[in-house]
Design an enzyme around this catalytic site. Structure first.
Site, mmCIF file in Angstrom:
data_model
loop_
_atom_site.group_PDB
_atom_site.id
_atom_site.type_symbol
_atom_site.label_atom_id
_atom_site.label_comp_id
_atom_site.label_asym_id
_atom_site.label_seq_id
_atom_site.Cartn_x
_atom_site.Cartn_y
_atom_site.Cartn_z
ATOM 1 N N GLU A 196 -91.434 -49.739 3.927
ATOM 2 C CA GLU A 196 -92.470 -49.177 4.788
ATOM 3 C C GLU A 196 -93.237 -48.131 3.937
ATOM 4 O O GLU A 196 -94.702 -48.096 4.118
ATOM 5 C CB GLU A 196 -91.839 -48.399 5.720
ATOM 6 C CG GLU A 196 -91.175 -49.376 6.704
ATOM 7 C CD GLU A 196 -91.979 -50.429 7.578
ATOM 8 O OE1 GLU A 196 -92.239 -51.514 6.911
ATOM 9 O OE2 GLU A 196 -92.511 -50.314 8.730
ATOM 10 N N THR A 239 -105.406 -48.966 9.499
ATOM 11 C CA THR A 239 -103.978 -47.814 9.844
ATOM 12 C C THR A 239 -104.930 -46.390 9.847
ATOM 13 O O THR A 239 -104.355 -45.585 10.731
ATOM 14 C CB THR A 239 -103.188 -48.175 8.578
ATOM 15 O OG1 THR A 239 -102.895 -49.237 8.271
ATOM 16 C CG2 THR A 239 -101.896 -47.209 8.873
HETATM 17 P P1 ADP Z 1 -97.586 -54.493 11.136
HETATM 18 O O1 ADP Z 1 -96.584 -53.490 11.497
HETATM 19 O O2 ADP Z 1 -98.740 -54.108 11.927
HETATM 20 O O3 ADP Z 1 -97.432 -55.779 11.083
HETATM 21 P P2 ADP Z 1 -97.343 -53.682 8.707
HETATM 22 O O4 ADP Z 1 -96.975 -52.175 8.746
HETATM 23 O O5 ADP Z 1 -96.544 -54.843 8.310
HETATM 24 O O6 ADP Z 1 -98.352 -54.029 9.624
HETATM 25 O O7 ADP Z 1 -98.553 -53.641 7.295
HETATM 26 C C1 ADP Z 1 -98.833 -54.837 6.612
HETATM 27 C C2 ADP Z 1 -98.941 -54.070 5.184
HETATM 28 O O8 ADP Z 1 -97.981 -54.357 4.416
HETATM 29 C C3 ADP Z 1 -100.192 -55.167 4.398
HETATM 30 O O9 ADP Z 1 -101.005 -54.224 4.038
HETATM 31 C C4 ADP Z 1 -99.561 -55.924 3.462
HETATM 32 O O10 ADP Z 1 -100.048 -56.406 2.531
HETATM 33 C C5 ADP Z 1 -98.279 -55.127 3.015
HETATM 34 N N1 ADP Z 1 -97.232 -56.011 2.415
HETATM 35 C C6 ADP Z 1 -96.421 -55.847 1.518
HETATM 36 N N2 ADP Z 1 -95.526 -56.851 1.428
HETATM 37 C C7 ADP Z 1 -95.385 -57.159 2.409
HETATM 38 C C8 ADP Z 1 -94.251 -58.209 3.000
HETATM 39 N N3 ADP Z 1 -93.499 -58.828 2.406
HETATM 40 N N4 ADP Z 1 -94.895 -58.582 4.559
HETATM 41 C C9 ADP Z 1 -95.876 -58.124 5.047
HETATM 42 N N5 ADP Z 1 -96.453 -57.108 4.603
HETATM 43 C C10 ADP Z 1 -96.539 -56.731 3.196
#
Ligand code: ADP
Length: 306
Positions: free
Chosen positions: A128, A181
């Site tokens: 995270e 964000t």
């Molecule tokens: P949410 O909780 O709203 O779904 P996230 O906290 O998952 O959003 O944030 C996604 C962010 O994390 C994006 O900027 C994305 O590029 C990055 N990221 C990096 N690796 C991954 C992955 N394996 N899966 C999802 N998001 C990823």
């Protein structure tokens, strides 16, 4: 074991009154990932289906977390990872958490279950940090433990599993808009009046009590967020209309999932959850915004082997 395929559930964090402290895992929505041992050391991401994400292992949450476990366990093998993203990053449904928690769970299986769920949560929290800059636990803990979780404390990390009443069902609408964000964080107040704090923690107590006693009315009455929702909902088109329609269709309560834009509603029974889905659909059909709607039970076990 040479390879393992796993399912890592989508999660609803910031559970209304439980902002930054409570989350739940979904049964019907999540990512799949295949982890295969390789003779060459290091982590390689060979396939990502369904989302445009970095293949560089140190930029992808799955790679970051897998590498942390391999380094900590000092193993002499490497890993190849294939990822099927079944819901979009940035939805408010814990996409990065599913990758991080899924990687921690899967690598732990390949290591012969060396680590506890609490330790896996700590590894996944580092994912995270890679995704959003903060070591947030509510999505990853829900993903690893399943059901409802309470992050009671960060220092020391203390995750409490809360029982799930058997008839509880979740409806989610994911409007496909981007909420930065930065914007979602900016609207969270720095401080709140003591009166607001009292209402909020009274509702957290009510929600926890309702979940322990399967008191659906108490669960519904307690799903109220006086701290973040009043500001954050302004970033989500038609939030009030969706929530009102969900409650009129019989939902127990509704709120923002994660930092949005997804909106969740809890209902007693599948029939009501489906009814809620239909009314959410009606509200959003005229907006011109693309959206997905999901109806799901709550995942009992969280991340699991397929
Ligand atoms: P949410 O909780 O709203 O779904 P996230 O906290 O998952 O959003 O944030 C996604 C962010 O994390 C994006 O900027 C994305 O590029 C990055 N990221 C990096 N690796 C991954 C992955 N394996 N899966 C999802 N998001 C990823």
């Amino acid at each position: 074991m040479e390879s393992i395929k796993i399912f890592a559930p989508a999660t609803v964090a910031n559970l209304s009154c439980g902002y930054d402290a409570m989350g739940l895992a979904l049964e019907a929505l999540g990512d799949e990932m295949l982890f295969t041992k390789t003779n060459t050391k290091g982590v390689r991401i060979s396939k990502i289906y369904g989302a445009d994400l970095p293949y560089e292992a140190d930029k992808n949450v799955a790679g970051v977390v897998a590498k942390l476990l391999l380094d900590d366990a000092k193993v002499d093998f490497g890993l190849d990872i294939e990822i099927w993203k079944n819901f979009k990053p940035g939805s408010g449904l814990g996409s990065s958490a599913a990758s991080g928690a899924g990687a921690a769970f899967a690598v732990n299986q390949l290591l012969g279950s060396k680590y506890s769920k609490l330790e896996l949560t700590k590894f996944a929290m580092q994912g995270e940090v890679a995704a959003c800059g903060s070591a947030i636990a509510d999505n990853v803990a829900a993903c690893i433990y399943g059901g409802f979780v309470l992050v009671r404390s960060y220092d020391p990390l203390d995750i409490v599993s809360i029982p799930t009443p058997s008839d509880l069902a979740v409806t989610i609408i994911h409007p496909q808009i981007e909420i930065k964000t930065e914007d979602a964080r900016k609207v969270v107040p720095d401080s709140i009046p003591i009166k607001t704090a009292v209402s909020q923690w009274a509702n957290v107590g009510g929600l926890i009590s309702g979940l322990y006693s399967s008191n659906y009315d108490l669960i519904g009455a307690s799903i109220q967020d006086f701290v973040v929702e009043p500001q954050r909902k302004l970033l989500i088109p038609k939030f009030d209309d969706v929530k009102k329609a969900a409650l009129e269709s019989g939902a127990l309560g509704a709120g923002i999932s994660g930092s949005g834009p997804s909106i969740f509603a809890l209902s007693k029974g599948d029939a009501t959850a489906k009814q809620v889905a239909e009314t959410m659909d009606l509200v959003y059909a005229s907006t011109g915004i693309d959206y997905n709607i999901y109806v799901s039970h709550i995942s009992k076990n969280g991340t699991r082997v397929l």
